[in-house]
Design a protein around this motif. Structure first.
Motif, mmCIF file in Angstrom:
data_model
loop_
_atom_site.group_PDB
_atom_site.id
_atom_site.type_symbol
_atom_site.label_atom_id
_atom_site.label_comp_id
_atom_site.label_asym_id
_atom_site.label_seq_id
_atom_site.Cartn_x
_atom_site.Cartn_y
_atom_site.Cartn_z
ATOM 1 N N HIS A 1 32.753 38.639 48.855
ATOM 2 C CA HIS A 1 34.025 39.145 49.372
ATOM 3 C C HIS A 1 34.824 38.015 50.009
ATOM 4 O O HIS A 1 34.307 37.236 50.805
ATOM 5 N N LYS B 1 35.256 43.168 59.702
ATOM 6 C CA LYS B 1 36.084 43.759 58.661
ATOM 7 C C LYS B 1 37.000 42.714 58.049
ATOM 8 O O LYS B 1 37.611 41.904 58.760
ATOM 9 N N THR C 1 41.103 42.224 51.848
ATOM 10 C CA THR C 1 41.196 41.417 50.651
ATOM 11 C C THR C 1 42.624 41.410 50.115
ATOM 12 O O THR C 1 43.483 42.170 50.561
ATOM 13 N N ASN D 1 41.959 45.976 49.991
ATOM 14 C CA ASN D 1 40.738 46.723 50.301
ATOM 15 C C ASN D 1 40.193 46.260 51.649
ATOM 16 O O ASN D 1 40.231 45.062 51.967
ATOM 17 N N ILE E 1 36.986 45.664 53.704
ATOM 18 C CA ILE E 1 35.549 45.461 53.522
ATOM 19 C C ILE E 1 34.884 45.381 54.894
ATOM 20 O O ILE E 1 35.292 44.591 55.745
ATOM 21 N N THR E 2 33.860 46.198 55.115
ATOM 22 C CA THR E 2 33.095 46.185 56.358
ATOM 23 C C THR E 2 31.725 45.578 56.107
ATOM 24 O O THR E 2 30.972 46.062 55.261
ATOM 25 N N VAL E 3 31.411 44.503 56.832
ATOM 26 C CA VAL E 3 30.149 43.781 56.643
ATOM 27 C C VAL E 3 29.350 43.839 57.937
ATOM 28 O O VAL E 3 29.873 43.481 59.002
#
Length: 277
Positions: A129, A142, A145, A149, A151-153
């Motif tokens: 990501h 978070k 992108t 989008n 994205i939570t990691v």
């Protein structure tokens, strides 16, 4: 003894006490909302300092919640020491048995706060990501992108991953645009066109150097790989700058009829062409 502790525990939560706790929590949420709104307003008014201002909120949020919890426990509830020790013991046992992943992410978040590898506003590559860091919580990070989008990691996973940081807290970052061009084009002319195209782009940060390199590549046929490296004004404009410079180069080559009798192919992927500034 245990019955006495339980009775003391339930005696703390009277209707007035619960009402006070709810009021404090609502006031905290209101304060956080107002703080976030104020920071967003300042960012809109001073976009030059967007990254610096965005980095304030995570620390302020943690501080506000710590003060709130301290106020609820020691000012509103005022529990006896026996209840405090019993609650801490029960809480520690429950967390240890049922929330191992959550604890791991929380500890990782604390470690990242003490020794940050990136900050809010940085453009980073985490695993597969790539995007802008929009939030640094104690348990998750978070990313936003280019495809919009979120994205939570988990922070526990981030500590085990190599992280590529494109701008390291600065608003500008170095972007490399790759174009595949016919070998019939004179190299000196090609580099001159590329440099002028970058200098004319509205997205380029002109206070830092702009470079253009050309080298031949063979893939079924010979072609030139032109690489233009320039700093973008704002990390969010990375793709816009890459597209703008590519279009300017192509238009200049077409205007000077340097594509006559040749095939042309251009390739650039901003998500894989970044060079750390």
């Amino acid at each position: 003894m245990e019955d006495n502790i339980v009775q003391q525990f339930f005696s703390l939560f009277s209707f007035t006490t619960l009402l006070s706790i709810v009021g404090v929590i609502l006031a905290t949420w209101t304060l956080l909302f107002g703080t976030r709104w104020s920071i967003d307003t300042l960012v809109a008014y001073k976009p030059k300092y967007r990254i610096q201002l965005s980095q304030i909120f995570p620390a302020v949020r943690i501080m506000i919640w710590v003060i709130t919890i301290h106020y609820i426990v020691f000012i509103i509830l005022k529990p006896p020491q026996s209840i405090v020790y019993a609650s801490l013991g029960s809480l520690g046992l429950a967390l240890g048995l049922a929330s191992q992943d959550a604890i791991r992410n929380f500890v990782a978040g604390v470690m990242m706060a003490v020794a940050p590898r990136f900050k809010v506003g940085d453009m980073v590559q985490i695993g597969e990501h790539y995007g802008e860091v929009t939030s640094l919580d104690l348990s998750t990070t978070k990313l936003r992108t280019f495809d919009d989008n979120l994205i939570t990691v988990p922070n526990g996973d981030i500590l085990k991953m190599p992280i590529s940081n494109a701008n390291s807290g600065e608003l500008n970052e170095l972007v490399a645009i790759n174009l595949h061009l016919p070998v019939s084009i004179p190299v000196a002319k090609l580099k001159s066109i590329a440099l002028n195209a970058a200098k004319c782009s509205h997205y380029v940060y002109l206070k830092k150097p702009i470079t253009a390199t050309v080298f031949p590549v063979f893939d079924k046929a010979f072609y030139y790989n032109l690489t233009v490296k320039a700093y973008v004004l704002d990390v969010r404009l990375e793709r816009a700058m890459a597209t703008d410079i590519s279009e300017r180069v192509i238009e200049a080559l077409n205007e000077q009829a340097l594509f006559v009798g040749t095939s042309f192919e251009s390739k650039h992927n901003p998500e894989t062409m970044l060079v750390k500034s």
